[in-house]
Every structure is written in C-alpha cells, then in structure tokens.
Write a protein that holds these residues in place. Structure first.
Motif, short mmCIF file in Angstrom:
data_model
loop_
_atom_site.label_atom_id
_atom_site.label_comp_id
_atom_site.label_asym_id
_atom_site.label_seq_id
_atom_site.Cartn_x
_atom_site.Cartn_y
_atom_site.Cartn_z
N GLU A 14 0.85 -1.18 0.00
CA GLU A 14 0.00 0.00 0.00
C GLU A 14 0.89 1.24 0.00
O GLU A 14 2.11 1.14 0.21
CB GLU A 14 -0.94 0.00 1.20
N GLY A 43 5.20 0.67 -5.23
CA GLY A 43 4.54 1.67 -6.04
C GLY A 43 5.52 2.65 -6.65
O GLY A 43 6.71 2.35 -6.80
N ASP A 56 1.34 -4.83 -10.16
CA ASP A 56 0.69 -3.61 -9.68
C ASP A 56 0.34 -3.76 -8.20
O ASP A 56 -0.42 -4.66 -7.81
CB ASP A 56 -0.58 -3.35 -10.49
N SER A 58 -1.58 -2.20 -6.33
CA SER A 58 -2.99 -2.03 -5.96
C SER A 58 -3.73 -3.37 -5.89
O SER A 58 -4.78 -3.46 -5.25
CB SER A 58 -3.70 -1.11 -6.96
N ALA A 237 -2.41 5.50 -6.73
CA ALA A 237 -3.21 4.28 -6.82
C ALA A 237 -4.70 4.55 -6.97
O ALA A 237 -5.44 3.71 -7.50
CB ALA A 237 -2.96 3.41 -5.59
#
Length: 396
Positions: A14, A43, A56, A58, A237
C-alpha cells in the motif's frame, strides 16, 4: 555470512508501505553500495528508488472484512508469485512491509518455497489494539521484526521474536523546502483565503466510502465560508477514481499529485479533513489542526466492535490518551457532523492553534526527533543479512 552481492527483496502492499520501502531502499544502497541488488513489489516511490514492481501494488492493497474476503484468491496468487520470485531472483532476504494479511500469506509461501531466505517484517500488526494472537503467529514466521512505535517490542519479544524499534518515518517529514506562498500563487489561491486540505485515503475502498460525506461536509462549509479553497492531494493508486468523483462536485477542487506538492499543500493549509492513517501524523507535523474520519464496511465494523481494545484509532490520540483530534467514525462520519467540527475550527483560531499545539506535543511523546527510521531499518536489515542476528529455524 552471505557473500556479496546480496539480493534483497522489498515487498510493500500500500502507499504508506511504498514510502517506507523507498526510504529503506535508499538507505540500504547508501550502506551497502555495489554489494547489494534490490528487487521487489511496490509503487511509484519504490520505482523512483530503483525497484520496479513485479506487479501492480494495488492488487494487494485491500482493507476491510468483505473487501478482504473477496480479494483472497487474488492476494493468495500474488503471495505465491512473490515466493516464486524469491526463488527466481535468488533473494537472500525479504522485507515484508506493513499489509498484515498479504505479508502473512507471502511469508508462509516463502517459507515453503525458499526456506533458506531470511524474512524481516517491517511494521508490526497492531496487537496492542486488536488480535493479540498475531504476535505468536508472526514469531513463527519471520526472523526479525522492525516496529515503528516504541511501546511495541514487548508484545513480540514475549514470543521470542527479535524485535527492534526503528522509529516512524512519518515522524521525520522534511518541510524545509516548502513555500506555502508559492503554492498558493501556483494554484491561484489568495494569500488570505482559508485552505482546507482534504485527504480521503489511499485505498479504493476508503475513497469510495469517504468521498460522499466529505463532499457533503465541504458543500455545507462553503455555504458559510465562500472563500474557502479545497486542496486534495491524491495517491497515484486512486488518482483516477478521485478525479472522476470530484469532477462532479459543485465547487472547485485543487487536485494535486506528487510528494513535493503534497508537503507544500500541508504547509499552506489552515485546516484538514483526513482519513485515519499515517497521513494524520504528516498533517500534525505540518502544524495543521484536523478532523479525522473513517468508515468501514458494515460487516467489518460490526466485528471490529468486539475485537478492538482501544477507544482511539489515531496514533497521536493513542499516545496522548485523549481525543486531541476528533475522530468521527462510521455513523458519526456524516456531512453535518464533519461540517460542524470543521466550522468550529475555522471560526475559532484560538481553539485551532491549541489543537495544533496538542498534536505537536503528542508527536514528541511518540518519539519524534530520534534517529532516521530508514537508516535504522537499513542497519537492522544489514545485520540480519550478514548473519549477525540469529535466523528462524526453517522447520517452522
């Protein structure tokens, strides 16, 4: 002792973990130089630090019971992908950052597929607030734990898990390059116009649940404070969802992207409406009084009432053991309630300044001003990597 060059994998699930992973990556490079190779999942911040993501991030950034249950098949597959990458990349050590559910799945998968790899957990599950059994579970999975709160080590050391307090990166924000006047000028905001900073969260579920009451609250505020300017820093995101949502709001919103702009926005703000999370510590360091809000899914909230053992959710409130900043959670997170709390702070500068001062005092209680957390974390990782710290038996 692992012979160089060593391969270290950093796995974040996250945006807050992405920030911590980027800081750790840069600190590890400074400490180990050419003897280090970094790979991982993260990220944009980790990508800037030289770690392109395996997939990814997310896909594994989920929160809440229902959302988590629906995501289990996808998250389990990605945990297996991480374990396979550990084998493929011949990683000597893996740092699992925050994201308890994914970290737990990934750690189990890595133990099965790559038992020789050392495992370090960065950021502990909040066993002091809920689910104390996770301390025992974690002790059976990883070789070392790095915690960001000074009161946490005893909870895990009781189960024999080597634990080091490294500090919270969110308590070491650098606002020295920020120019609030320049920020206002760039965005066409008058020097005397009140600025409300709006922070609806970095997870899709948070944004979906919080933006409607946030819009209602701001609409009510602007009726009484027509010069109020709304600034909304957006995490990459959720940038698409946020931009689409605020495009339909009946007032202008200054949507900004990127860490430098976010920091300047914080210094330029007079007041903040913030989703509960790491960002509240950042806003507090900027000296901005805030109203904190959160909504869980209905089922998650029902169950949380039986397992959460603290009356506060904001970390600096927990440190102060009182509601320094108001927490409007679940049924209290409504447009009228949020607007009333924000309006009080806009109308009473003395009250607002007192809250900002109390927030600042709580940050000192949490250990602000200590050694750089990323450097402290890099030292721990280096010691575990070199074998200076004992490793968990691969028989677990």
């Amino acid at each position: 002792m692992i012979a160089p060059p060593a391969t270290v994998m950093l796995v974040a699930g996250e945006p807050s973990g992405d920030d911590r992973g980027a800081g750790l990556a840069l600190a590890l490079k400074a400490r180990l130089g050419s003897s280090l190779r970094l790979v991982g999942v993260g990220g944009p911040r980790m990508a800037e630090a030289g770690i392109p993501s395996l997939f990814d991030m997310s896909e594994i950034s989920v929160f809440g019971l229902l959302e988590g249950l629906l995501a289990i098949p996808r998250v389990r597959r990605r945990a297996q992908d991480v374990a396979e990458a550990v084998v493929r990349e011949r990683a000597d050590l893996v740092v699992l950052i925050d994201s308890w559910g994914f970290s737990w799945m990934a750690a189990r998968a890595i133990r099965r597929k790559a038992p020789q790899a050392r495992l370090v957990k960065y950021v502990a599950p909040q066993v002091w607030a809920t689910r104390p059994g996770r301390a025992k579970s974690l002790a059976g999975l990883v070789d070392h734990l790095m915690v960001i709160n000074s009161f946490e080590p005893p909870y895990f050391e009781a189960w024999g898990l080597p634990t080091t307090f490294v500090g919270n990166p969110a308590l070491h924000m650098d606002f020295s390059a920020c120019d609030p006047s320049a920020f206002r000028a760039r965005h066409g905001i008058a020097p005397t116009a009140p600025v409300l900073l709006v922070l609806p969260g970095s997870r899709p579920g948070e944004v979906q649940r919080l933006l409607p009451p946030f819009e209602d609250a701001i609409r009510r505020l602007k009726a009484d404070h027509p010069t109020l300017q709304v600034v909304l820093p957006v995490a990459e995101a959720v940038s698409g969802a946020v931009r689409a949502a605020v495009a339909g709001w009946p007032f202008r919103v200054h949507v900004i992207v990127g860490e430098p702009e976010k920091l300047e926005a914080m210094k330029a703000a007079d007041l903040a409406l913030a989703c509960s999370g790491t960002v509240t510590l950042e806003v507090a360091q900027a000296g901005v009084p805030m109203v904190v809000a959160y909504r869980l899914g209905a089922v998650t909230h029902f169950l949380a009432r039986f397992i959460i053992r603290t009356p506060w959710v904001v970390l600096f409130n927990i440190a102060a053991r009182r509601f320094v900043a108001p927490e409007l959670i679940q049924g209290d997170c409504t447009g009228p309630r949020l607007a009333a709390e924000l309006d009080r702070r806009l109308r009473d500068p003395v009250f607002s300044r007192a809250q900002a001062a109390a927030q600042d005092e709580a940050l000192d209680t949490m250990g602000r001003g200590g050694p750089d957390p990323s450097e402290a974390a890099a030292r721990v990782v280096s010691e575990v990597l070199s074998g200076d710290q004992p490793r968990l038996s691969t028989g677990t």
